[in-house]
Write a protein that holds these residues in place. Structure first.
Motif, PDB file in Angstrom:
ATOM      1  N   GLY A  12       0.826  -1.201   0.000  1.00  0.00           N
ATOM      2  CA  GLY A  12       0.000   0.000   0.000  1.00  0.00           C
ATOM      3  C   GLY A  12       0.862   1.253   0.000  1.00  0.00           C
ATOM      4  O   GLY A  12       2.033   1.212  -0.399  1.00  0.00           O
ATOM      5  N   THR A  13       0.272   2.353   0.485  1.00  0.00           N
ATOM      6  CA  THR A  13       0.929   3.662   0.403  1.00  0.00           C
ATOM      7  C   THR A  13       1.049   4.271   1.801  1.00  0.00           C
ATOM      8  O   THR A  13       0.073   4.265   2.561  1.00  0.00           O
ATOM      9  CB  THR A  13       0.083   4.596  -0.490  1.00  0.00           C
ATOM     10  OG1 THR A  13      -0.102   3.942  -1.750  1.00  0.00           O
ATOM     11  CG2 THR A  13       0.772   5.932  -0.714  1.00  0.00           C
ATOM     12  N   ASP A  48       5.071   7.209  -0.304  1.00  0.00           N
ATOM     13  CA  ASP A  48       5.894   6.058  -0.715  1.00  0.00           C
ATOM     14  C   ASP A  48       5.018   4.813  -0.800  1.00  0.00           C
ATOM     15  O   ASP A  48       4.227   4.540   0.105  1.00  0.00           O
ATOM     16  CB  ASP A  48       7.019   5.794   0.304  1.00  0.00           C
ATOM     17  CG  ASP A  48       8.184   6.758   0.156  1.00  0.00           C
ATOM     18  OD1 ASP A  48       8.244   7.466  -0.872  1.00  0.00           O
ATOM     19  OD2 ASP A  48       9.019   6.813   1.079  1.00  0.00           O
ATOM     20  N   ARG A  49       5.209   4.050  -1.880  1.00  0.00           N
ATOM     21  CA  ARG A  49       4.463   2.793  -2.028  1.00  0.00           C
ATOM     22  C   ARG A  49       5.342   1.638  -1.534  1.00  0.00           C
ATOM     23  O   ARG A  49       6.515   1.540  -1.921  1.00  0.00           O
ATOM     24  CB  ARG A  49       4.044   2.590  -3.486  1.00  0.00           C
ATOM     25  CG  ARG A  49       3.049   3.665  -3.941  1.00  0.00           C
ATOM     26  CD  ARG A  49       2.605   3.429  -5.367  1.00  0.00           C
ATOM     27  NE  ARG A  49       1.778   2.231  -5.472  1.00  0.00           N
ATOM     28  CZ  ARG A  49       1.650   1.529  -6.596  1.00  0.00           C
ATOM     29  NH1 ARG A  49       2.314   1.866  -7.685  1.00  0.00           N
ATOM     30  NH2 ARG A  49       0.856   0.470  -6.623  1.00  0.00           N
ATOM     31  N   VAL A  50       4.784   0.813  -0.655  1.00  0.00           N
ATOM     32  CA  VAL A  50       5.604  -0.189   0.038  1.00  0.00           C
ATOM     33  C   VAL A  50       4.958  -1.574   0.057  1.00  0.00           C
ATOM     34  O   VAL A  50       3.735  -1.715  -0.051  1.00  0.00           O
ATOM     35  CB  VAL A  50       5.868   0.233   1.508  1.00  0.00           C
ATOM     36  CG1 VAL A  50       6.800   1.443   1.579  1.00  0.00           C
ATOM     37  CG2 VAL A  50       4.564   0.504   2.253  1.00  0.00           C
ATOM     38  N   ILE A  51       5.827  -2.565   0.235  1.00  0.00           N
ATOM     39  CA  ILE A  51       5.437  -3.947   0.558  1.00  0.00           C
ATOM     40  C   ILE A  51       5.722  -4.116   2.047  1.00  0.00           C
ATOM     41  O   ILE A  51       6.772  -3.680   2.520  1.00  0.00           O
ATOM     42  CB  ILE A  51       6.306  -4.936  -0.256  1.00  0.00           C
ATOM     43  CG1 ILE A  51       5.963  -4.864  -1.744  1.00  0.00           C
ATOM     44  CG2 ILE A  51       6.166  -6.353   0.275  1.00  0.00           C
ATOM     45  CD1 ILE A  51       6.900  -5.685  -2.639  1.00  0.00           C
ATOM     46  N   PHE A  52       4.803  -4.737   2.790  1.00  0.00           N
ATOM     47  CA  PHE A  52       5.051  -4.883   4.231  1.00  0.00           C
ATOM     48  C   PHE A  52       4.711  -6.297   4.714  1.00  0.00           C
ATOM     49  O   PHE A  52       3.920  -7.018   4.099  1.00  0.00           O
ATOM     50  CB  PHE A  52       4.257  -3.849   5.050  1.00  0.00           C
ATOM     51  CG  PHE A  52       2.759  -4.010   4.953  1.00  0.00           C
ATOM     52  CD1 PHE A  52       2.031  -3.327   3.994  1.00  0.00           C
ATOM     53  CD2 PHE A  52       2.078  -4.878   5.803  1.00  0.00           C
ATOM     54  CE1 PHE A  52       0.659  -3.499   3.893  1.00  0.00           C
ATOM     55  CE2 PHE A  52       0.706  -5.049   5.722  1.00  0.00           C
ATOM     56  CZ  PHE A  52      -0.005  -4.358   4.757  1.00  0.00           C
ATOM     57  N   GLY A  53       5.325  -6.649   5.852  1.00  0.00           N
ATOM     58  CA  GLY A  53       4.979  -7.893   6.544  1.00  0.00           C
ATOM     59  C   GLY A  53       4.545  -7.561   7.959  1.00  0.00           C
ATOM     60  O   GLY A  53       5.129  -6.684   8.593  1.00  0.00           O
ATOM     61  N   VAL A  54       3.516  -8.240   8.456  1.00  0.00           N
ATOM     62  CA  VAL A  54       3.045  -8.045   9.845  1.00  0.00           C
ATOM     63  C   VAL A  54       2.758  -9.409  10.468  1.00  0.00           C
ATOM     64  O   VAL A  54       2.683 -10.416   9.767  1.00  0.00           O
ATOM     65  CB  VAL A  54       1.751  -7.194   9.947  1.00  0.00           C
ATOM     66  CG1 VAL A  54       2.037  -5.738   9.869  1.00  0.00           C
ATOM     67  CG2 VAL A  54       0.717  -7.630   8.947  1.00  0.00           C
ATOM     68  N   LEU A  88       9.547  -3.601   5.867  1.00  0.00           N
ATOM     69  CA  LEU A  88       9.067  -2.695   4.824  1.00  0.00           C
ATOM     70  C   LEU A  88      10.040  -2.704   3.664  1.00  0.00           C
ATOM     71  O   LEU A  88      11.255  -2.706   3.869  1.00  0.00           O
ATOM     72  CB  LEU A  88       9.033  -1.260   5.366  1.00  0.00           C
ATOM     73  CG  LEU A  88       7.832  -0.833   6.194  1.00  0.00           C
ATOM     74  CD1 LEU A  88       8.093   0.542   6.789  1.00  0.00           C
ATOM     75  CD2 LEU A  88       6.581  -0.798   5.335  1.00  0.00           C
ATOM     76  N   MET A  89       9.489  -2.687   2.472  1.00  0.00           N
ATOM     77  CA  MET A  89      10.334  -2.655   1.272  1.00  0.00           C
ATOM     78  C   MET A  89       9.619  -1.811   0.228  1.00  0.00           C
ATOM     79  O   MET A  89       8.391  -1.814   0.170  1.00  0.00           O
ATOM     80  CB  MET A  89      10.472  -4.103   0.785  1.00  0.00           C
ATOM     81  CG  MET A  89      11.251  -4.306  -0.458  1.00  0.00           C
ATOM     82  SD  MET A  89      11.160  -6.072  -0.941  1.00  0.00           S
ATOM     83  CE  MET A  89      10.626  -5.845  -2.624  1.00  0.00           C
ATOM     84  N   ARG A  90      10.375  -1.064  -0.561  1.00  0.00           N
ATOM     85  CA  ARG A  90       9.748  -0.236  -1.594  1.00  0.00           C
ATOM     86  C   ARG A  90       9.081  -1.131  -2.651  1.00  0.00           C
ATOM     87  O   ARG A  90       9.651  -2.160  -3.034  1.00  0.00           O
ATOM     88  CB  ARG A  90      10.835   0.627  -2.248  1.00  0.00           C
ATOM     89  CG  ARG A  90      10.415   2.007  -2.597  1.00  0.00           C
ATOM     90  CD  ARG A  90      11.631   2.874  -2.886  1.00  0.00           C
ATOM     91  NE  ARG A  90      12.230   3.400  -1.669  1.00  0.00           N
ATOM     92  CZ  ARG A  90      11.765   4.433  -0.984  1.00  0.00           C
ATOM     93  NH1 ARG A  90      10.692   5.073  -1.389  1.00  0.00           N
ATOM     94  NH2 ARG A  90      12.384   4.844   0.106  1.00  0.00           N
ATOM     95  N   LEU A  91       7.881  -0.751  -3.103  1.00  0.00           N
ATOM     96  CA  LEU A  91       7.199  -1.506  -4.163  1.00  0.00           C
ATOM     97  C   LEU A  91       7.983  -1.300  -5.465  1.00  0.00           C
ATOM     98  O   LEU A  91       8.245  -0.161  -5.845  1.00  0.00           O
ATOM     99  CB  LEU A  91       5.766  -0.994  -4.328  1.00  0.00           C
ATOM    100  CG  LEU A  91       4.862  -1.784  -5.254  1.00  0.00           C
ATOM    101  CD1 LEU A  91       4.423  -3.099  -4.613  1.00  0.00           C
ATOM    102  CD2 LEU A  91       3.622  -0.967  -5.619  1.00  0.00           C
TER     103      LEU A  91
END
Ligand SMILES: NC(=O)c1ccc[n+]([C@@H]2O[C@H](COP(=O)([O-])OP(=O)(O)OC[C@H]3O[C@@H](n4cnc5c(N)ncnc54)[C@H](OP(=O)(O)O)[C@@H]3O)[C@@H](O)[C@H]2O)c1
Length: 328
Positions: free
Chosen positions: A67-68, A83-89, A106-109
């Protein structure tokens, strides 16, 4: 905000959508407006408390999304709003907003990727990378046997194994799904329902067998894999979709000089200072930018059909990943 809530254990029908407050961020947190989140097999296991991590009820399921960033704490320097990101939770992704520490998963998309693709990257990519690079040290021209190859962590291993120069043999239970696995890079696909993978692997390797076996399935598939393994092979124990832990015959391990390698991609990443944490920050974004382990998505659902997203996974219909789109 709207979120998927699990407030009692059971099958996917226990899941409901509720209004809950948007999380409040602290000085070192970021707030992410979730575009999409993907379903993983551990999400299914968490609904019945059969996964090693058992969140307290009630909880919001979902291990990964994209998401953003919409808001930042005062101390956050490495990210910006927009910033558009990939995340883990662990868990919490099936919601319209997620709060995370800015130093977290967090990682940049990657450029050109949709939120849906980003949401389906992290678990498969980290599991495949940790398995093939850190644990098995897969080398070019080795023979890699991937089970559960139509699924999330299996397909990522097919893609990464091919990128690392291995000859990839992939197994599954459905020809149509295996055709996609072939498109994703497998040199050969084997349908477990109609063919014997042991004789096929042996035939293809002049009787030697596979150097590395990646197994998210377990049970009979893992037992037979001991016979398909080459002398000195590495067997990666990734998961047990077939039902539960498998007894491994120690005489086979001895006679063939096998290495049995347990894989815990998430746990290893949580132990700070390991190679894995560094690679998560550096190597996975590089591979994603190259298009390696770009997820294949067969199913997309709106949030209010979250139970259906779980069901297609349980019914083994998914090819690659099933994704929940948060704002549709
Ligand atoms: N070790 C780690 O760090 C780690 C990280 C993430 C996930 N995992 C584990 O890896 C496994 C796979 O996760 P995933 O998210 O990739 O799952 P998935 O997308 O559902 O894929 C699992 C694959 O397993 C096969 N399978 C065989 N028997 C099955 C059964 N009885 N029920 C369902 N699927 C069956 C299916 O292929 P066919 O239908 O073609 O046979 C399916 O494609 C799970 O056990 C999960 O807990 C481990």
């Amino acid at each position: 905000m709207r979120a998927v809530i699990c407030d009692r254990l059971g099958d996917p029908s226990v899941l409901k959508i509720q209004e809950v407050p948007i999380p409040e961020i602290g000085p070192s947190d970021v707030l992410i407006k979730v575009g999409a989140a993907s379903v993983n097999f551990p999400d299914v296991l968490m609904l019945t408390a059969d996964y090693q991590h058992k969140p307290e009820l009630p909880f919001i399921p979902g291990m990964e999304g994209a998401g953003t960033i919409t808001a930042l704490g005062a101390d956050v320097k490495n990210w910006r709003a927009g910033d558009r990101v990939i995340f883990g939770v662990r868990p919490g992704a099936f919601a319209e907003y997620v709060k995370l520490p800015s130093s977290g998963n967090l990682m940049r998309l990657p450029e050109g990727w949709s939120d849906a693709e980003g949401s389906a990257f992290r678990v498969g990519a980290t599991t495949a990378y940790h398995s093939l690079v850190h644990r098995a040290a897969l080398k070019p021209r080795e023979v890699l046997l991937v089970h559960g190859a139509s699924g999330g962590v299996g397909m990522a291993a097919v893609q990464l194994g091919k990128h690392l120069g291995a000859q990839v043999i992939a197994t599954g239970s459905d020809d149509a799904r295996l055709a996609v696995v072939r498109e994703q890079g497998a040199d050969l696909v084997v349908n477990l329902r109609t063919a014997d993978f042991v004789s096929i692997v042996k035939g293809l390797t002049d009787g030697r067998g596979a150097n590395v076996v990646y197994d998210p399935v377990g049970g009979e598939v893992l037992e037979k894999s001991m016979r398909a393994a080459a002398y000195g092979a590495r067997l990666l124990v990734v998961g047990f979709t077939s039902g539960g832990p498998t007894r491994i015959m120690s005489n086979h391990v001895l006679i063939k000089g096998l290495s049995i390698l347990g894989v815990r991609a998430g746990e290893t990443a949580r132990r700070a200072g390991t190679d894995f944490a560094r690679d998560y920050a550096v190597e996975l974004p590089r591979l994603a930018a190259l298009g390696v382990m770009r997820p294949h998505i067969s199913h997309r659902f709106p949030m209010d059909r979250v139970a259906d997203a779980f069901r297609v996974l349980i019914e083994r219909k998914v090819i690659g990943k099933a994704v929940i789109l948060m704002s549709s």
